[in-house]
Design a protein around this motif. Structure first.
Motif, PDB file in Angstrom:
ATOM      1  N   THR A  27       0.862  -1.176   0.000  1.00  0.00           N
ATOM      2  CA  THR A  27       0.000   0.000   0.000  1.00  0.00           C
ATOM      3  C   THR A  27       0.900   1.227   0.000  1.00  0.00           C
ATOM      4  OG1 THR A  27      -1.664  -1.202   1.265  1.00  0.00           O
ATOM      5  CG2 THR A  27      -1.833   1.214   1.232  1.00  0.00           C
ATOM      6  N   SER A  29       1.296   5.529  -1.559  1.00  0.00           N
ATOM      7  CA  SER A  29       0.601   6.711  -2.078  1.00  0.00           C
ATOM      8  C   SER A  29       0.899   6.868  -3.559  1.00  0.00           C
ATOM      9  CB  SER A  29       1.066   7.976  -1.340  1.00  0.00           C
ATOM     10  OG  SER A  29       0.717   7.899   0.018  1.00  0.00           O
ATOM     11  N   ASP A  30      -0.098   7.301  -4.297  1.00  0.00           N
ATOM     12  CA  ASP A  30       0.069   7.556  -5.725  1.00  0.00           C
ATOM     13  C   ASP A  30       0.707   8.935  -5.880  1.00  0.00           C
ATOM     14  OD1 ASP A  30      -0.023   7.814  -8.437  1.00  0.00           O
ATOM     15  OD2 ASP A  30      -2.207   7.698  -8.612  1.00  0.00           O
ATOM     16  N   THR A  31       2.026   8.954  -5.922  1.00  0.00           N
ATOM     17  CA  THR A  31       2.766  10.209  -6.019  1.00  0.00           C
ATOM     18  C   THR A  31       3.533  10.264  -7.334  1.00  0.00           C
ATOM     19  OG1 THR A  31       4.750   9.293  -5.005  1.00  0.00           O
ATOM     20  CG2 THR A  31       3.093  10.251  -3.507  1.00  0.00           C
ATOM     21  N   GLN A  32       4.031  11.434  -7.657  1.00  0.00           N
ATOM     22  CA  GLN A  32       4.860  11.585  -8.845  1.00  0.00           C
ATOM     23  C   GLN A  32       6.147  10.772  -8.702  1.00  0.00           C
ATOM     24  OE1 GLN A  32       3.535  13.054 -11.452  1.00  0.00           O
ATOM     25  NE2 GLN A  32       5.296  12.422 -12.662  1.00  0.00           N
ATOM     26  N   LEU A  34       6.471   7.903  -7.116  1.00  0.00           N
ATOM     27  CA  LEU A  34       6.121   6.511  -7.396  1.00  0.00           C
ATOM     28  C   LEU A  34       6.024   6.289  -8.899  1.00  0.00           C
ATOM     29  CD1 LEU A  34       5.198   3.640  -6.567  1.00  0.00           C
ATOM     30  CD2 LEU A  34       2.846   4.547  -6.619  1.00  0.00           C
ATOM     31  N   ARG A  35       5.335   7.176  -9.592  1.00  0.00           N
ATOM     32  CA  ARG A  35       5.180   7.027 -11.045  1.00  0.00           C
ATOM     33  C   ARG A  35       6.527   7.087 -11.752  1.00  0.00           C
ATOM     34  NH1 ARG A  35      -0.513   9.190 -12.973  1.00  0.00           N
ATOM     35  NH2 ARG A  35      -1.736   8.552 -11.180  1.00  0.00           N
ATOM     36  N   TYR A  52      -5.904   1.823 -13.215  1.00  0.00           N
ATOM     37  CA  TYR A  52      -5.666   3.200 -13.660  1.00  0.00           C
ATOM     38  C   TYR A  52      -4.177   3.533 -13.653  1.00  0.00           C
ATOM     39  CZ  TYR A  52      -4.621   4.952  -8.984  1.00  0.00           C
ATOM     40  OH  TYR A  52      -4.030   5.180  -7.772  1.00  0.00           O
ATOM     41  N   LEU A  53      -3.445   3.014 -12.685  1.00  0.00           N
ATOM     42  CA  LEU A  53      -2.014   3.294 -12.617  1.00  0.00           C
ATOM     43  C   LEU A  53      -1.278   2.542 -13.722  1.00  0.00           C
ATOM     44  CD1 LEU A  53       0.296   4.736 -11.210  1.00  0.00           C
ATOM     45  CD2 LEU A  53       0.420   2.811  -9.607  1.00  0.00           C
ATOM     46  N   ARG A  54      -1.662   1.303 -13.954  1.00  0.00           N
ATOM     47  CA  ARG A  54      -1.085   0.523 -15.052  1.00  0.00           C
ATOM     48  C   ARG A  54      -1.283   1.257 -16.375  1.00  0.00           C
ATOM     49  NH1 ARG A  54       0.196  -4.730 -16.813  1.00  0.00           N
ATOM     50  NH2 ARG A  54      -0.694  -5.226 -18.845  1.00  0.00           N
ATOM     51  N   THR A  56      -1.818   4.470 -16.891  1.00  0.00           N
ATOM     52  CA  THR A  56      -1.041   5.709 -16.897  1.00  0.00           C
ATOM     53  C   THR A  56       0.423   5.438 -17.223  1.00  0.00           C
ATOM     54  OG1 THR A  56      -2.513   6.752 -15.305  1.00  0.00           O
ATOM     55  CG2 THR A  56      -0.309   7.672 -15.480  1.00  0.00           C
TER      56      THR A  56
END
Length: 72
Positions: A27, A29-32, A34-35, A52-54, A56
């Motif tokens: 788990t 956070s969806d952060t820049q 992380l991306r 959604y992350l996949r 992106t």
């Protein structure tokens, strides 16, 4: 293995470990950051969820690949 020594989160779990691969859940956070990390590690991992992350990360990599192909 770096992710075992420095877990991504307190609830990180690793299973199906072989000499070539493993599965990981965490788990985060969806952060820049992380991306950026996922994109940088893209040749070494498969993002299975969340969808959604996949999507992106795929879009980001496709744009980068298209840019490289058109510049040469």
């Amino acid at each position: 293995m770096h992710l075992m020594e420095s877990p991504m989160s307190m609830d990180q779990q690793i299973w199906n470990e072989t000499t070539a691969s493993f599965e990981l859940t965490a788990t985060v956070s969806d952060t820049q950051d992380l991306r950026w990390w996922l994109t940088a590690q893209g040749q070494h991992l498969d993002i299975l969820a969340p969808d959604y992350l996949r999507a992106t990360i795929i879009e980001t990599m496709e744009e980068a690949l298209g840019r490289q192909r058109s510049s040469g």
